[in-house]
Write a protein that holds these residues in place. Structure first.
Motif, PDB file in Angstrom:
ATOM      1  N   ILE A   1      44.636  35.941  44.199  1.00 11.60           N
ATOM      2  CA  ILE A   1      43.462  35.142  44.697  1.00 11.60           C
ATOM      3  C   ILE A   1      42.102  36.022  44.193  1.00 11.60           C
ATOM      4  O   ILE A   1      41.147  35.725  44.391  1.00 11.60           O
ATOM      5  N   GLY A   2      42.426  37.305  43.998  1.00  8.82           N
ATOM      6  CA  GLY A   2      41.066  38.196  43.630  1.00  8.82           C
ATOM      7  C   GLY A   2      40.373  37.503  42.332  1.00  8.82           C
ATOM      8  O   GLY A   2      39.198  37.906  42.418  1.00  8.82           O
ATOM      9  N   HIS A   3      40.902  36.492  41.702  1.00 11.28           N
ATOM     10  CA  HIS A   3      40.122  36.138  40.469  1.00 11.28           C
ATOM     11  C   HIS A   3      39.845  34.782  40.826  1.00 11.28           C
ATOM     12  O   HIS A   3      39.746  33.784  39.947  1.00 11.28           O
ATOM     13  N   PHE A   4      39.821  34.194  42.161  1.00  8.35           N
ATOM     14  CA  PHE A   4      39.004  33.079  42.662  1.00  8.35           C
ATOM     15  C   PHE A   4      37.716  33.200  42.672  1.00  8.35           C
ATOM     16  O   PHE A   4      37.159  34.110  42.945  1.00  8.35           O
TER      17      PHE A   4
ATOM     18  N   GLN B   1      30.029  40.614  36.940  1.00  7.49           N
ATOM     19  CA  GLN B   1      31.319  40.486  35.791  1.00  7.49           C
ATOM     20  C   GLN B   1      32.525  40.915  36.613  1.00  7.49           C
ATOM     21  O   GLN B   1      32.590  41.871  37.180  1.00  7.49           O
ATOM     22  N   CYS B   2      33.704  40.251  36.194  1.00  6.92           N
ATOM     23  CA  CYS B   2      35.075  40.997  36.583  1.00  6.92           C
ATOM     24  C   CYS B   2      35.717  41.435  35.529  1.00  6.92           C
ATOM     25  O   CYS B   2      35.692  40.915  34.308  1.00  6.92           O
ATOM     26  N   ALA B   3      36.609  42.235  35.415  1.00  9.50           N
ATOM     27  CA  ALA B   3      37.640  42.803  34.730  1.00  9.50           C
ATOM     28  C   ALA B   3      38.319  41.882  33.939  1.00  9.50           C
ATOM     29  O   ALA B   3      38.827  41.989  32.927  1.00  9.50           O
ATOM     30  N   CYS B   4      38.608  40.558  34.664  1.00 10.48           N
ATOM     31  CA  CYS B   4      39.254  39.746  33.965  1.00 10.48           C
ATOM     32  C   CYS B   4      38.845  38.766  32.964  1.00 10.48           C
ATOM     33  O   CYS B   4      39.249  38.136  32.346  1.00 10.48           O
ATOM     34  N   GLY B   5      37.452  39.072  32.929  1.00  5.37           N
ATOM     35  CA  GLY B   5      36.559  38.345  31.912  1.00  5.37           C
ATOM     36  C   GLY B   5      35.962  36.993  32.391  1.00  5.37           C
ATOM     37  O   GLY B   5      34.853  36.791  31.977  1.00  5.37           O
TER      38      GLY B   5
ATOM     39  N   GLY C   1      31.869  36.501  38.805  1.00  4.53           N
ATOM     40  CA  GLY C   1      31.717  36.132  40.355  1.00  4.53           C
ATOM     41  C   GLY C   1      33.136  35.959  40.906  1.00  4.53           C
ATOM     42  O   GLY C   1      33.379  35.258  42.210  1.00  4.53           O
ATOM     43  N   CYS C   2      34.012  36.656  40.502  1.00  2.85           N
ATOM     44  CA  CYS C   2      35.511  36.572  41.241  1.00  2.85           C
ATOM     45  C   CYS C   2      35.422  37.208  42.496  1.00  2.85           C
ATOM     46  O   CYS C   2      34.580  38.209  42.706  1.00  2.85           O
ATOM     47  N   LEU C   3      36.405  36.751  43.655  1.00  2.02           N
ATOM     48  CA  LEU C   3      36.308  37.428  44.681  1.00  2.02           C
ATOM     49  C   LEU C   3      36.351  39.147  44.672  1.00  2.02           C
ATOM     50  O   LEU C   3      35.909  39.847  45.418  1.00  2.02           O
TER      51      LEU C   3
HETATM   52 ZN   LIG Z   1      38.416  37.978  37.989  1.00  5.66          ZN
END
Ligand SMILES: [Zn+2]
Length: 315
Positions: free
Chosen positions: A168-171, A179-183, A186-188
């Motif tokens: 859920i961290g990438h919601f 920017q999130c590490a997943c690409g 604004g991810c949680l």
């Molecule tokens: Zn993410």
């Protein structure tokens, strides 16, 4: 460290973290017999694999019959294939680490793996079941270097179709967020994880840490309190989403940020959940503030990893 009280066989549980690996010999009552903590070898599948094999080997000659090995590690785990991909913090990407195959060349006992948060959720479940044998379902929300939830339904890990259940961290928390590490943006995880909080405190940017942020908020610093309130708002909506999705008995809060924040964090989350549900009798029926609790103090990572060996725990 607890002492051995049971002469029967033992299992080894390994909890692979982003910086440290905790490994333990655990008896059939899930008590820790002996344990060790070593730096996690990071950099790719060979380094991570060698580090895990080495930690298991260091505990294997404990003089008692080894009946299984359970490993909890970050990333997207294929428990039937015994492999993991996409563990950003360990330097593992698309190429899978076939950790069970590697362990099978050196360990005679059968080996299981699970995502680290899933394994910790199972550890929490096993510990809470000691006092509440009616407990069937829970979610373990880990707020640390990353944010993820481990889901236990009917006493078993729920991994989902591709092993992503609870990630859920990438919601999306804020479309204008960093920017999130997943690409994604604004991810949680980019808004409320340990690194996301530490980046904001102190305002000077020097010696930033989650510990300093909570200490300042505990002293009543307005700026630190505001940073925590924003994070709590994201996290309360996450807890609401988890409760609406799974309607579990307990939502257990853990991870490095919870370890540091402790009662200050859990009190802030309860107040936030009261605010969130107060306008809505329907939402109040969820009773969100009473469903959350801090993680038990036992080492749930290694206990949960060990519990993987008792029977097939994934669904
Ligand atoms: Zn993410």
């Amino acid at each position: 460290m607890s002492q051995a009280t049971d002469p029967g066989g033992v299992v080894i549980g390994v909890d692979v973290g982003g910086t440290k690996t905790h490994a333990a010999v655990i008896d059939r009552h899930l008590n820790v017999v002996t344990d060790l903590t070593v730096p996690t070898q990071i950099g790719g599948v060979d380094q991570v694999g060698a580090g895990i094999v080495s930690a298991v080997a260091a505990l294997e000659s404990n003089g008692r019959q080894l009946t299984g090995v359970g490993i909890g590690l970050p990333g997207i785990v294929d428990s039937s294939a015994g492999s993991v991909r996409h563990a950003f913090n360990l330097g593992i990407g698309e190429d899978a680490l076939d950790i069970v195959s590697r362990l099978n060349t050196t360990v005679s006992a059968p080996c299981w793996i699970a995502n680290d948060v899933d394994a910790a959720a199972l550890g929490v479940y096993e510990i809470l079941r000691r006092d509440n044998c009616a407990l069937q379902d829970l979610v373990f929300l880990s707020i640390g270097t990353g944010i993820a939830a481990g889901v236990i339904l009917g006493g078993r890990i729920y991994q989902g179709n591709r092993g992503f259940a609870g990630e859920i961290g990438h919601f999306l928390a804020d479309p204008d967020g960093p920017q999130c590490a997943c690409g994604l943006r604004g991810c949680l995880e980019a808004m409320a994880s340990g690194p996301a909080l530490a980046r904001q405190w102190p305002p000077s940017g020097e010696h930033s840490s989650v510990e300093a942020l909570f200490a300042a908020a505990g002293r009543g610093d307005d700026a630190a309190t505001l940073i925590l309130e924003r994070a709590v708002e994201h996290l309360t909506r996450t807890i609401q989403l988890l409760a609406l999705t799974f309607d579990v008995d307990r939502i257990v809060i853990g991870g490095g940020v919870a370890d540091v924040g402790g009662s200050l964090l859990i009190d802030a989350l309860r107040q936030g959940l009261h605010r969130l549900q107060s306008p809505s009798p329907w939402t109040r029926a969820l009773n969100l503030p009473d469903r959350i609790m801090l993680k038990p103090t036992e080492p749930v990572g290694v206990i949960g990893a060990a519990a993987l060996t008792r029977r097939s725990r994934s669904a």
